[in-house]
Design a protein around this motif. Sequence first.
Motif, PDB file in Angstrom:
ATOM      1  N   ASN A  99       0.856  -1.177   0.000  1.00 62.82           N
ATOM      2  CA  ASN A  99       0.000   0.000   0.000  1.00 62.82           C
ATOM      3  C   ASN A  99       0.894   1.230   0.000  1.00 62.82           C
ATOM      4  O   ASN A  99       1.578   1.446   0.993  1.00 62.82           O
ATOM      5  CB  ASN A  99      -0.917   0.001   1.209  1.00 62.82           C
ATOM      6  CG  ASN A  99      -2.046   0.989   1.088  1.00 62.82           C
ATOM      7  OD1 ASN A  99      -2.166   1.691   0.100  1.00 62.82           O
ATOM      8  ND2 ASN A  99      -2.863   1.064   2.120  1.00 62.82           N
ATOM      9  N   PRO A 100       0.951   1.995  -1.071  1.00 63.78           N
ATOM     10  CA  PRO A 100       0.093   1.969  -2.258  1.00 63.78           C
ATOM     11  C   PRO A 100       0.374   0.764  -3.156  1.00 63.78           C
ATOM     12  O   PRO A 100       1.413   0.131  -3.067  1.00 63.78           O
ATOM     13  CB  PRO A 100       0.425   3.273  -2.980  1.00 63.78           C
ATOM     14  CG  PRO A 100       1.683   3.777  -2.384  1.00 63.78           C
ATOM     15  CD  PRO A 100       1.882   3.113  -1.074  1.00 63.78           C
ATOM     16  N   CYS A 101      -0.593   0.479  -4.035  1.00 62.76           N
ATOM     17  CA  CYS A 101      -0.489  -0.669  -4.932  1.00 62.76           C
ATOM     18  C   CYS A 101      -0.617  -0.211  -6.382  1.00 62.76           C
ATOM     19  O   CYS A 101      -1.006   0.922  -6.647  1.00 62.76           O
ATOM     20  CB  CYS A 101      -1.564  -1.695  -4.597  1.00 62.76           C
ATOM     21  SG  CYS A 101      -3.233  -1.077  -4.843  1.00 62.76           S
ATOM     22  N   THR A 102      -0.313  -1.136  -7.294  1.00 61.03           N
ATOM     23  CA  THR A 102      -0.469  -0.828  -8.720  1.00 61.03           C
ATOM     24  C   THR A 102      -1.357  -1.863  -9.406  1.00 61.03           C
ATOM     25  O   THR A 102      -2.372  -1.520  -9.977  1.00 61.03           O
ATOM     26  CB  THR A 102       0.900  -0.760  -9.433  1.00 61.03           C
ATOM     27  OG1 THR A 102       1.597  -1.975  -9.195  1.00 61.03           O
ATOM     28  CG2 THR A 102       1.718   0.419  -8.940  1.00 61.03           C
ATOM     29  N   GLN A 103      -0.990  -3.140  -9.340  1.00 60.62           N
ATOM     30  CA  GLN A 103      -1.716  -4.214 -10.026  1.00 60.62           C
ATOM     31  C   GLN A 103      -2.689  -4.965  -9.110  1.00 60.62           C
ATOM     32  O   GLN A 103      -3.747  -5.396  -9.546  1.00 60.62           O
ATOM     33  CB  GLN A 103      -0.719  -5.211 -10.621  1.00 60.62           C
ATOM     34  CG  GLN A 103       0.191  -4.598 -11.667  1.00 60.62           C
ATOM     35  CD  GLN A 103      -0.570  -4.218 -12.916  1.00 60.62           C
ATOM     36  OE1 GLN A 103      -1.326  -5.008 -13.463  1.00 60.62           O
ATOM     37  NE2 GLN A 103      -0.360  -2.995 -13.381  1.00 60.62           N
ATOM     38  N   SER A 104      -2.273  -5.159  -7.848  1.00 61.82           N
ATOM     39  CA  SER A 104      -3.107  -5.909  -6.907  1.00 61.82           C
ATOM     40  C   SER A 104      -2.670  -5.594  -5.485  1.00 61.82           C
ATOM     41  O   SER A 104      -1.605  -5.009  -5.260  1.00 61.82           O
ATOM     42  CB  SER A 104      -3.000  -7.416  -7.171  1.00 61.82           C
ATOM     43  OG  SER A 104      -1.666  -7.838  -7.005  1.00 61.82           O
ATOM     44  N   ILE A 105      -3.518  -5.987  -4.536  1.00 61.70           N
ATOM     45  CA  ILE A 105      -3.221  -5.763  -3.121  1.00 61.70           C
ATOM     46  C   ILE A 105      -3.745  -6.963  -2.329  1.00 61.70           C
ATOM     47  O   ILE A 105      -4.799  -7.527  -2.654  1.00 61.70           O
ATOM     48  CB  ILE A 105      -3.839  -4.431  -2.632  1.00 61.70           C
ATOM     49  CG1 ILE A 105      -3.347  -4.080  -1.233  1.00 61.70           C
ATOM     50  CG2 ILE A 105      -5.346  -4.448  -2.717  1.00 61.70           C
ATOM     51  CD1 ILE A 105      -3.647  -2.647  -0.835  1.00 61.70           C
ATOM     52  N   PRO A 111     -16.333  -1.728  -9.308  1.00 62.45           N
ATOM     53  CA  PRO A 111     -16.267  -3.154  -9.623  1.00 62.45           C
ATOM     54  C   PRO A 111     -15.179  -3.818  -8.792  1.00 62.45           C
ATOM     55  O   PRO A 111     -14.149  -3.214  -8.499  1.00 62.45           O
ATOM     56  CB  PRO A 111     -15.925  -3.198 -11.110  1.00 62.45           C
ATOM     57  CG  PRO A 111     -15.751  -1.805 -11.565  1.00 62.45           C
ATOM     58  CD  PRO A 111     -16.022  -0.881 -10.434  1.00 62.45           C
ATOM     59  N   LEU A 112     -15.430  -5.053  -8.440  1.00 62.00           N
ATOM     60  CA  LEU A 112     -14.571  -5.748  -7.485  1.00 62.00           C
ATOM     61  C   LEU A 112     -14.087  -7.058  -8.071  1.00 62.00           C
ATOM     62  O   LEU A 112     -14.893  -7.884  -8.487  1.00 62.00           O
ATOM     63  CB  LEU A 112     -15.405  -5.998  -6.230  1.00 62.00           C
ATOM     64  CG  LEU A 112     -14.779  -6.428  -4.944  1.00 62.00           C
ATOM     65  CD1 LEU A 112     -13.668  -5.503  -4.505  1.00 62.00           C
ATOM     66  CD2 LEU A 112     -15.836  -6.473  -3.868  1.00 62.00           C
ATOM     67  N   GLU A 113     -12.764  -7.251  -8.151  1.00 60.67           N
ATOM     68  CA  GLU A 113     -12.166  -8.523  -8.558  1.00 60.67           C
ATOM     69  C   GLU A 113     -11.414  -9.047  -7.349  1.00 60.67           C
ATOM     70  O   GLU A 113     -10.303  -8.625  -7.054  1.00 60.67           O
ATOM     71  CB  GLU A 113     -11.210  -8.316  -9.730  1.00 60.67           C
ATOM     72  CG  GLU A 113     -11.877  -7.874 -11.006  1.00 60.67           C
ATOM     73  CD  GLU A 113     -10.863  -7.690 -12.128  1.00 60.67           C
ATOM     74  OE1 GLU A 113      -9.992  -8.570 -12.294  1.00 60.67           O
ATOM     75  OE2 GLU A 113     -10.947  -6.667 -12.813  1.00 60.67           O
ATOM     76  N   LEU A 120      -7.035  -8.647  -4.095  1.00 62.99           N
ATOM     77  CA  LEU A 120      -7.875  -7.706  -4.822  1.00 62.99           C
ATOM     78  C   LEU A 120      -7.094  -7.213  -6.038  1.00 62.99           C
ATOM     79  O   LEU A 120      -6.017  -6.633  -5.896  1.00 62.99           O
ATOM     80  CB  LEU A 120      -8.261  -6.528  -3.929  1.00 62.99           C
ATOM     81  CG  LEU A 120      -9.030  -5.387  -4.580  1.00 62.99           C
ATOM     82  CD1 LEU A 120     -10.377  -5.855  -5.116  1.00 62.99           C
ATOM     83  CD2 LEU A 120      -9.218  -4.252  -3.603  1.00 62.99           C
ATOM     84  N   THR A 121      -7.626  -7.467  -7.226  1.00 63.22           N
ATOM     85  CA  THR A 121      -6.999  -6.984  -8.457  1.00 63.22           C
ATOM     86  C   THR A 121      -7.366  -5.515  -8.641  1.00 63.22           C
ATOM     87  O   THR A 121      -8.543  -5.162  -8.655  1.00 63.22           O
ATOM     88  CB  THR A 121      -7.471  -7.810  -9.664  1.00 63.22           C
ATOM     89  OG1 THR A 121      -7.166  -9.180  -9.417  1.00 63.22           O
ATOM     90  CG2 THR A 121      -6.809  -7.353 -10.938  1.00 63.22           C
ATOM     91  N   THR A 122      -6.336  -4.677  -8.770  1.00 63.28           N
ATOM     92  CA  THR A 122      -6.560  -3.232  -8.860  1.00 63.28           C
ATOM     93  C   THR A 122      -6.129  -2.640 -10.199  1.00 63.28           C
ATOM     94  O   THR A 122      -6.278  -1.439 -10.404  1.00 63.28           O
ATOM     95  CB  THR A 122      -5.798  -2.501  -7.734  1.00 63.28           C
ATOM     96  OG1 THR A 122      -4.400  -2.787  -7.853  1.00 63.28           O
ATOM     97  CG2 THR A 122      -6.308  -2.931  -6.367  1.00 63.28           C
ATOM     98  N   LYS A 123      -5.612  -3.462 -11.104  1.00 68.95           N
ATOM     99  CA  LYS A 123      -5.042  -2.935 -12.350  1.00 68.95           C
ATOM    100  C   LYS A 123      -6.057  -2.176 -13.205  1.00 68.95           C
ATOM    101  O   LYS A 123      -5.685  -1.280 -13.951  1.00 68.95           O
ATOM    102  CB  LYS A 123      -4.390  -4.054 -13.162  1.00 68.95           C
ATOM    103  CG  LYS A 123      -5.355  -5.091 -13.679  1.00 68.95           C
ATOM    104  CD  LYS A 123      -4.627  -6.177 -14.436  1.00 68.95           C
ATOM    105  CE  LYS A 123      -5.612  -7.248 -14.874  1.00 68.95           C
ATOM    106  NZ  LYS A 123      -4.924  -8.366 -15.491  1.00 68.95           N
ATOM    107  N   ASN A 124      -7.351  -2.482 -13.096  1.00 69.79           N
ATOM    108  CA  ASN A 124      -8.368  -1.800 -13.898  1.00 69.79           C
ATOM    109  C   ASN A 124      -9.011  -0.615 -13.191  1.00 69.79           C
ATOM    110  O   ASN A 124      -9.902   0.024 -13.743  1.00 69.79           O
ATOM    111  CB  ASN A 124      -9.456  -2.795 -14.315  1.00 69.79           C
ATOM    112  CG  ASN A 124      -8.910  -3.879 -15.219  1.00 69.79           C
ATOM    113  OD1 ASN A 124      -8.033  -3.626 -16.047  1.00 69.79           O
ATOM    114  ND2 ASN A 124      -9.398  -5.093 -15.055  1.00 69.79           N
TER     115      ASN A 124
END
Length: 120
Positions: free
Chosen positions: A48-54, A80-82, A92-96
Amino acid sequence: MYVAGDTMTAQNTIFCSSTYPSHLVLPIDNYAVSIHETTSAFLKAYPNPCTQSIYIDIPNEWQNMPIHSELRDAKGCLMPLELQNSENRLLLTTKNLPNGTYWLTLIEGDQRRIVEFVKQ
């Protein structure tokens, strides 16, 4: 007006839109207001901070339990939640997601835990 012991609850739906932003006005009077909500400690999230996932560590007592989740941006809008579950943590995927600050809320029964993170 709330009277002690009253079980009536109110619900509001807030819609986030740049065209029609939500506006909520609540009347205030001289009566005490109470919200009953069990809130536990914040969750650990990394990196944290993240770029692609956390990764989010989940409490041991929540293992194999159904968990409801919500992801909100700085405006309070649902995102939206991945989310993938592994043994003792979530991925948690955060790339999008657009860059910004987010709050992930995990709810199990009457327990609610929140983690704040930054997506870069």
